[in-house]
Design a protein around this motif. Sequence first.
Motif, short mmCIF file in Angstrom:
data_model
loop_
_atom_site.label_atom_id
_atom_site.label_comp_id
_atom_site.label_asym_id
_atom_site.label_seq_id
_atom_site.Cartn_x
_atom_site.Cartn_y
_atom_site.Cartn_z
N ALA A 17 0.72 -1.25 0.09
CA ALA A 17 0.06 -0.08 -0.09
C ALA A 17 0.69 1.36 -0.15
CB ALA A 17 -0.73 -0.07 1.21
N ALA A 18 2.00 1.27 -0.46
CA ALA A 18 3.02 2.48 -0.55
C ALA A 18 2.29 3.45 -1.50
CB ALA A 18 4.26 2.01 -1.20
N ARG A 19 2.63 4.61 -1.37
CA ARG A 19 2.27 5.82 -2.14
C ARG A 19 3.39 5.85 -3.19
NH1 ARG A 19 0.52 10.75 1.37
NH2 ARG A 19 -0.83 11.23 -0.37
N ARG A 20 2.79 5.76 -4.49
CA ARG A 20 3.82 5.86 -5.61
C ARG A 20 3.33 6.84 -6.84
NH1 ARG A 20 1.72 1.03 -5.30
NH2 ARG A 20 3.10 -0.85 -3.70
N VAL A 21 4.54 7.49 -7.32
CA VAL A 21 4.28 8.19 -8.49
C VAL A 21 5.20 7.59 -9.64
CG1 VAL A 21 5.90 9.85 -7.62
CG2 VAL A 21 4.23 10.53 -9.40
N ALA A 22 4.87 7.73 -10.89
CA ALA A 22 5.79 7.33 -11.91
C ALA A 22 6.41 8.43 -12.54
CB ALA A 22 4.71 6.40 -13.01
N VAL A 23 7.74 8.20 -12.87
CA VAL A 23 8.48 9.05 -13.54
C VAL A 23 8.93 8.56 -14.84
CG1 VAL A 23 10.17 11.02 -13.53
CG2 VAL A 23 8.98 10.55 -11.54
N VAL A 24 8.48 8.98 -16.14
CA VAL A 24 8.98 8.50 -17.36
C VAL A 24 9.34 9.41 -18.42
CG1 VAL A 24 7.43 6.67 -16.91
CG2 VAL A 24 6.58 8.29 -18.03
N GLY A 25 9.93 9.13 -19.53
CA GLY A 25 10.33 10.01 -20.61
C GLY A 25 11.26 9.31 -21.57
N ALA A 26 11.74 10.26 -22.26
CA ALA A 26 12.43 9.75 -23.57
C ALA A 26 13.93 9.22 -23.11
CB ALA A 26 12.79 10.95 -24.26
N ARG A 27 14.30 8.04 -23.76
CA ARG A 27 15.55 7.53 -23.64
C ARG A 27 16.60 8.47 -24.17
NH1 ARG A 27 11.97 3.15 -24.64
NH2 ARG A 27 12.59 1.25 -23.29
N ARG A 28 16.34 8.87 -25.42
CA ARG A 28 17.32 9.95 -25.84
C ARG A 28 16.91 11.32 -25.28
NH1 ARG A 28 18.12 7.83 -32.11
NH2 ARG A 28 18.90 6.05 -31.50
N CYS A 29 17.30 11.73 -24.32
CA CYS A 29 16.67 12.94 -23.63
C CYS A 29 17.89 13.86 -23.74
CB CYS A 29 16.09 12.56 -22.19
SG CYS A 29 17.37 11.85 -21.05
N SER A 30 17.51 15.30 -23.34
CA SER A 30 18.36 16.24 -23.26
C SER A 30 18.93 16.51 -21.84
CB SER A 30 17.60 17.68 -23.66
OG SER A 30 16.72 17.88 -22.56
N PRO A 31 19.87 17.20 -21.56
CA PRO A 31 20.53 17.31 -20.28
C PRO A 31 19.52 17.97 -19.27
CG PRO A 31 22.23 17.99 -21.88
CD PRO A 31 20.81 17.69 -22.79
N TYR A 32 18.47 18.70 -19.90
CA TYR A 32 17.62 19.75 -19.41
C TYR A 32 16.65 18.55 -18.94
CZ TYR A 32 12.84 21.78 -19.13
OH TYR A 32 11.61 22.17 -18.67
N GLY A 33 16.06 17.64 -19.64
CA GLY A 33 15.43 16.47 -19.08
C GLY A 33 15.96 15.60 -18.21
#
Length: 365
Positions: A113-129
Motif C-alpha cells: 500500500a505504498a504511495r507511488r508516482v511514476a516518472v517516465v520519459g525519453a531514452r534519448r533525452c536532453s541534459p535539461y530532461g
Amino acid sequence: MEREERFFLAALARCPGLGARRLATLLALADAKALWHMDPAELAMRASIPSSVCAALASLRREAPDLPERIACASGACGAELLVMEDSDYPLILKEIFDPPMVLYVRGTLERAARRVAVVGARRCSPYGTSLAREFGEKLAAAGLTVVSGGARGIDTAAHRGALRAPKGKTIAVLGCGIDVAYPSENRRLFDAIAERGAVISEYAPGTQPLPVFFPARNRIISGLSSGTLVVEAARRSGSLITAELALSEGRDVYAVPGSVLSPTSEGCHALIAQGAKLTARPGDILEDFGLGTKAPRGARKSLSSEERKIYQVLSFDHPLTMDEILMSLPDGEIANLAFLLLQMELKGLVIENEWHAYRRAERE
C-alpha cells in the motif's frame, strides 16, 4: 497458493492469449497444476477458451514440459520472489487496472500500500530532461513517495538515480524482460541498488530477453502501480505517452513538464498539457496533490539545525535567492551541503523552490 501451484500458474501465464481475465476464469474450474496437464479439447469445452489459445498451450507444453520446474529453479537462482494476485503483498492499486498481471517476479520489497508516482520519459533525452528527472526523483522520494519507472536509458535512469540520492528514498524498476536480464546492460549495478532500497519487478519469467512487444505491456504496470504519472520529456509518438494514456484510462493523474517549443522531446509533453495534463514545473506541484505540500507544521522552525537557521535568516518571502546568492549572503561563508539543507527545509515546509531554482520562505512573517 501453495509454492508448487505458483510456478504452474507462472507457466500458464507464458501462454499467448492467456491473460489475467482468462486465467481467472480457468482457475475457477481447477487449480493451476491441473490446468497445465488438462487435455486441450477438454479445456476448450469446459471454459469456452478459443481453440487457438488451447493449441498455443498444447504447443508450449510439448516444447517445454518441465517449464514450471524451470521457472522455479531460475527464480531461486536470481533471488526472485513470485507474487500472485491473491497474495497479501500484491499491490492493491495494481489489482484495480483492466488487465493486472497474474504473476509478478520481485527482487527486493514491493510494498502493498505504498504511495507511488511514476516518472517516465525519453531514452534519448536532453541534459535539461536528465537534470529535471533526477531532481523530481530525489525530491519526490525524499517526501516519502516511491518513484516508479522502467529502468530504461535516459529519463527512467535519471529518475531512479535521483530517488536513490534521497537518504531513505525508494524506487521501483519495472522491466520489459526477465528479472535477471540487465537491460540496458550498463544498469546492472543500478538494478542491484534499486532492489536494496525498493524493488525490481517483471511479469516475464527469468531469462526472457527484451522484445519490443513487451514494453507497451510493461507500461501498464508502471502506470498501474502509481497514483500519478509524470512525463518529463517525450516525443509525440513514444512509449511514455502510452504510459500516460494508460494512466488516464484508469483515472489516474497525469503530469507533464513543459520544455522548449523547438525541442522534439518536449512535443509529447506539450500535447499532454493541451489534453489536460497538469503542467508541472517543480516537485511541489505533485507533492501538493498528495497532501505533502509546503505548508509548515507548527513548531517546524524549532527543528532547524544551526546551519539551517543561518540559511533561513538570509531568505525572505518576496525575493527568492539562488544557491549562489544564498552563499554570498551567509555571514560565515560557504556551506558545503547547502543543496541538501535546502531540500530538508523544503520538506519541513519552510522553504519553497521556484521553477528557476531560487528559494524563498514559504510563509510571510
